[in-house]
Design a protein around this motif. Structure first.
Motif, PDB file in Angstrom:
ATOM      1  N   LEU B  83       0.804  -1.222   0.000  1.00  0.00           N
ATOM      2  CA  LEU B  83       0.000   0.000   0.000  1.00  0.00           C
ATOM      3  C   LEU B  83       0.839   1.275   0.000  1.00  0.00           C
ATOM      4  O   LEU B  83       0.524   2.241  -0.686  1.00  0.00           O
ATOM      5  N   GLU B  84       1.948   1.271   0.791  1.00  0.00           N
ATOM      6  CA  GLU B  84       2.769   2.481   0.855  1.00  0.00           C
ATOM      7  C   GLU B  84       3.422   2.754  -0.499  1.00  0.00           C
ATOM      8  O   GLU B  84       3.637   3.909  -0.880  1.00  0.00           O
ATOM      9  N   ILE B  85       3.706   1.709  -1.248  1.00  0.00           N
ATOM     10  CA  ILE B  85       4.302   1.876  -2.576  1.00  0.00           C
ATOM     11  C   ILE B  85       3.262   2.471  -3.513  1.00  0.00           C
ATOM     12  O   ILE B  85       3.522   3.436  -4.242  1.00  0.00           O
ATOM     13  N   ARG B  86       2.078   1.900  -3.481  1.00  0.00           N
ATOM     14  CA  ARG B  86       0.999   2.344  -4.356  1.00  0.00           C
ATOM     15  C   ARG B  86       0.674   3.819  -4.125  1.00  0.00           C
ATOM     16  O   ARG B  86       0.455   4.577  -5.056  1.00  0.00           O
ATOM     17  N   ARG B  87       0.651   4.209  -2.860  1.00  0.00           N
ATOM     18  CA  ARG B  87       0.267   5.581  -2.546  1.00  0.00           C
ATOM     19  C   ARG B  87       1.369   6.590  -2.841  1.00  0.00           C
ATOM     20  O   ARG B  87       1.122   7.636  -3.406  1.00  0.00           O
ATOM     21  N   HIS B  88       2.609   6.265  -2.475  1.00  0.00           N
ATOM     22  CA  HIS B  88       3.661   7.279  -2.539  1.00  0.00           C
ATOM     23  C   HIS B  88       4.597   7.137  -3.733  1.00  0.00           C
ATOM     24  O   HIS B  88       5.268   8.094  -4.093  1.00  0.00           O
ATOM     25  N   TYR B  89       4.654   5.960  -4.305  1.00  0.00           N
ATOM     26  CA  TYR B  89       5.540   5.754  -5.468  1.00  0.00           C
ATOM     27  C   TYR B  89       4.773   5.000  -6.553  1.00  0.00           C
ATOM     28  O   TYR B  89       5.121   3.867  -6.910  1.00  0.00           O
ATOM     29  N   PRO B  90       3.692   5.641  -7.039  1.00  0.00           N
ATOM     30  CA  PRO B  90       2.778   4.914  -7.938  1.00  0.00           C
ATOM     31  C   PRO B  90       3.454   4.369  -9.196  1.00  0.00           C
ATOM     32  O   PRO B  90       3.054   3.323  -9.702  1.00  0.00           O
ATOM     33  N   LEU B  91       4.473   5.065  -9.671  1.00  0.00           N
ATOM     34  CA  LEU B  91       5.131   4.579 -10.883  1.00  0.00           C
ATOM     35  C   LEU B  91       5.858   3.240 -10.629  1.00  0.00           C
ATOM     36  O   LEU B  91       5.905   2.366 -11.492  1.00  0.00           O
ATOM     37  N   LEU B  92       6.371   3.117  -9.409  1.00  0.00           N
ATOM     38  CA  LEU B  92       7.041   1.869  -9.025  1.00  0.00           C
ATOM     39  C   LEU B  92       6.015   0.733  -8.959  1.00  0.00           C
ATOM     40  O   LEU B  92       6.231  -0.369  -9.465  1.00  0.00           O
ATOM     41  N   HIS B  93       4.887   1.061  -8.377  1.00  0.00           N
ATOM     42  CA  HIS B  93       3.792   0.098  -8.261  1.00  0.00           C
ATOM     43  C   HIS B  93       3.320  -0.355  -9.649  1.00  0.00           C
ATOM     44  O   HIS B  93       3.199  -1.543  -9.939  1.00  0.00           O
ATOM     45  N   GLN B  94       3.111   0.643 -10.505  1.00  0.00           N
ATOM     46  CA  GLN B  94       2.596   0.381 -11.853  1.00  0.00           C
ATOM     47  C   GLN B  94       3.560  -0.518 -12.645  1.00  0.00           C
ATOM     48  O   GLN B  94       3.131  -1.454 -13.322  1.00  0.00           O
ATOM     49  N   THR B  95       4.840  -0.245 -12.552  1.00  0.00           N
ATOM     50  CA  THR B  95       5.827  -1.027 -13.297  1.00  0.00           C
ATOM     51  C   THR B  95       5.925  -2.448 -12.738  1.00  0.00           C
ATOM     52  O   THR B  95       5.950  -3.418 -13.493  1.00  0.00           O
ATOM     53  N   ALA B  96       5.953  -2.547 -11.414  1.00  0.00           N
ATOM     54  CA  ALA B  96       6.122  -3.872 -10.797  1.00  0.00           C
ATOM     55  C   ALA B  96       4.933  -4.778 -11.094  1.00  0.00           C
ATOM     56  O   ALA B  96       5.089  -5.985 -11.268  1.00  0.00           O
ATOM     57  N   GLN B  97       3.760  -4.191 -11.180  1.00  0.00           N
ATOM     58  CA  GLN B  97       2.568  -4.999 -11.456  1.00  0.00           C
ATOM     59  C   GLN B  97       2.641  -5.727 -12.785  1.00  0.00           C
ATOM     60  O   GLN B  97       2.069  -6.788 -12.946  1.00  0.00           O
ATOM     61  N   LYS B  98       3.321  -5.093 -13.752  1.00  0.00           N
ATOM     62  CA  LYS B  98       3.380  -5.686 -15.087  1.00  0.00           C
ATOM     63  C   LYS B  98       4.615  -6.554 -15.269  1.00  0.00           C
ATOM     64  O   LYS B  98       4.774  -7.190 -16.301  1.00  0.00           O
ATOM     65  N   LEU B  99       5.518  -6.510 -14.310  1.00  0.00           N
ATOM     66  CA  LEU B  99       6.809  -7.162 -14.511  1.00  0.00           C
ATOM     67  C   LEU B  99       6.695  -8.691 -14.433  1.00  0.00           C
ATOM     68  O   LEU B  99       6.289  -9.244 -13.413  1.00  0.00           O
ATOM     69  N   ALA B 100       7.039  -9.365 -15.506  1.00  0.00           N
ATOM     70  CA  ALA B 100       7.086 -10.827 -15.567  1.00  0.00           C
ATOM     71  C   ALA B 100       5.776 -11.454 -15.089  1.00  0.00           C
ATOM     72  O   ALA B 100       4.703 -11.025 -15.489  1.00  0.00           O
ATOM     73  N   SER B 101       5.877 -12.450 -14.207  1.00  0.00           N
ATOM     74  CA  SER B 101       4.715 -13.236 -13.795  1.00  0.00           C
ATOM     75  C   SER B 101       4.666 -13.291 -12.272  1.00  0.00           C
ATOM     76  O   SER B 101       5.652 -12.988 -11.609  1.00  0.00           O
TER      77      SER B 101
END
Ligand SMILES: Cc1cc2nc3c(=O)[nH]c(=O)nc-3n(C[C@H](O)[C@H](O)[C@H](O)COP(=O)(O)OP(=O)(O)OC[C@H]3O[C@@H](n4cnc5c(N)ncnc54)[C@H](O)[C@@H]3O)c2cc1C
Lengths: 155, 289
Positions: B83-101
């Motif tokens: 949650l802290e990533i999603r809220r404060h570093y959304p670009l990190l969250h967005q990239t990690a969600q799509k990364l690999a499997s």
């Protein structure tokens, strides 16, 4: 190097001697005789060897056996309860989620991990959860349907 | 796999002793790159040191002034779900969600992923945008390496062979940021990348500042293009956006790969980047302050 390791697999405590360079998949299949998890690409791409490792789906071909010390592992053999198949397994049978069957154990494990987080996943969430599981028969549509129906049927 | 000794050190000091006493020691995170390389015979370590269980390496700490501290053994799945990533570093969250499997994200660690210095390493893009700094330990002492100096080209990093990443620090970022990660890959899981970009900016009154542009797949390393970022400061006009795009083209050196020629990668990058910049401008200028 040999390692004495202990882990829980499908609810049973096991003790083993493994080599440093053995994979978890080798131990599960060859030492334990649990052949549900399959050898596929052996590079982490196909997901045929998916198992739950401390509740999370991983490729057993990409885990070293000694890393499993103390872990709790569930393979496809651990989904059924007594003689009763898991609702996902029943649904795969009823809705043709199994074609040649090679990918099915991995698909079931990924589906199980998804349903333990999200009880009613959307189609998109199911697709995302299966990104790491390849089906060479191309039975994806029926696999997705099987998972959807199973999730709706759950109490 | 070749024979090696798997060792799970209990402390950095113990890990350091192996790194000092043996020539061919490799650190193990999630193993997604290392085990693949060992299986393919590209690497043959004598010792594989599992650093995932070292004390403190799985810590995640967020503080609104100090930013985010991520232990090197934190899994990519945490970036996708925390949650802290999603809220404060959304670009990190967005990239990690799509990364690999999920299988890869549940095992891959932040340290191992950063140390995998491929030009298509997706985690590098948001980390570069957020000014990440690597904290490194070795038996010779500690040091910090800004990520912008960490990748030295051709798949290599600035790490010496006895150095261990212990954590990564991301400074606090003002709110009202907006970031976009765009990629073009042959495969749905992100493999076989043609090009990718991360774009980020902050809105301060009417101005858009703190522009960040990171590019993947088009050079010998993941990198930012600071001169282009500079051109976008303020409220960029269409001409300035085009100038920035042209500048980026001068700073990249894509290679031919079997699934995409270098000139095609340039075109794809240009299009992803234009789209990314426009989306950031539209979103930030459209939002009320
Ligand atoms: C099937 C598959 C699909 C993939 N798809 C994608 C994708 O779509 N996008 C993408 O960007 N990547 C992708 N990857 C790459 C993947 O992201 C990396 O392999 C992974 O993140 C590396 O992290 P790890 O922890 O597994 O590293 P490891 O394999 O454990 O280590 C990698 C390297 O880092 C070193 N290392 C480990 N920990 C440390 C430390 N603490 N300090 C210093 N050095 C260390 C190791 O010695 C090794 O050299 C994919 C990989 C696989 C197998």
């Amino acid at each position: 190097m040999k390692h004495e390791i202990e882990f829980i697999i499908n609810g049973q405590n096991m003790q083993f001697t493994v080599d440093s360079n053995q994979t978890l998949l080798e131990v599960i299949r060859e030492e334990l005789g649990l052949t549900g998890a399959k050898y596929g690409c052996s590079t982490g791409e196909c997901g045929a060897c998916s198992v739950l490792f401390n509740g999370e789906v991983v490729n057993a071909c990409m885990v070293l056996a000694p890393e499993a010390a103390g872990a709790e592992i569930i393979t496809v053999e651990g989904l059924a309860e007594e003689d009763e198949l898991h609702p996902l397994q029943k649904s795969f049978i009823d809705h043709h989620g199994v074609q040649c069957g090679y990918c099915a154990p991995g698909m079931l494990i990924s589906a199980k991990a998804l349903l333990s987080r999200t009880s009613r996943p959307h189609e998109e969430e199911i697709r995302e959860a299966l990104v790491g599981n390849l089906c060479r028969c191309g039975a994806y549509a029926d696999i997705i349907k099987s998972i959807q129906v199973a999730s709706r049927a759950r109490r | 796999m070749n024979a090696f000794d798997y060792i799970r050190p209990q402390s950095l000091e113990e890990a350091g002793r192996y790194l000092t006493s043996h020539a061919h020691v490799k650190l193990l995170g999630g193993g997604n790159t290392l085990l693949l390389n060992i299986k393919k015979g590209l690497e043959a370590p004598e010792i594989v040191l599992d650093v995932k269980h070292l004390p403190g390496l799985s810590d995640v700490r967020y503080h609104h002034n100090q930013g985010l501290k991520l232990g090197a053994a934190v899994k990519l799945q945490h970036l996708a779900a925390g949650l802290e990533i999603r809220r404060h570093y959304p670009l990190l969250h967005q990239t990690a969600q799509k990364l690999a499997s999920p299988q890869v994200r549940n095992r891959a660690t932040i340290g191992g992923t950063l140390a995998w210095a491929s030009s298509v390493s997706e985690l590098a893009a948001p980390m570069l945008c957020y000014d990440a700094v690597c904290y490194v330990w070795s038996p010779r002492g500690k040091r910090t390496i800004p990520l912008s100096e960490f990748y030295v080209g051709d798949g290599r990093t600035a790490l010496a062979r006895d150095e261990i990443i212990t954590h990564v620090h991301l400074p606090a970022f003002p709110t009202r940021t907006y970031g976009v990660y765009q990629r073009q890959t042959v495969r749905h899981d992100g493999r076989r990348m043609i090009a990718a970009v991360a774009v980020l900016a902050i809105r301060k009154q009417q101005a858009l500042t703190h522009w960040r542009i990171a590019v993947l797949g088009v050079d010998d390393r993941p990198k930012r293009i600071p001169e282009a970022e500079e051109l976008l400061q303020g409220a960029p006009s269409f001409e300035e956006v085009e100038q920035a795009l042209a500048l980026v083209q001068e700073r990249i050196h894509p290679q031919d790969v079997e699934y995409a020629r270098a000139d095609y990668r340039r075109v794809v990058l240009q299009s992803l980047l234009r789209h990314g910049i426009m989306e950031v401008i539209q979103h930030l200028q459209g939002s009320r302050s």
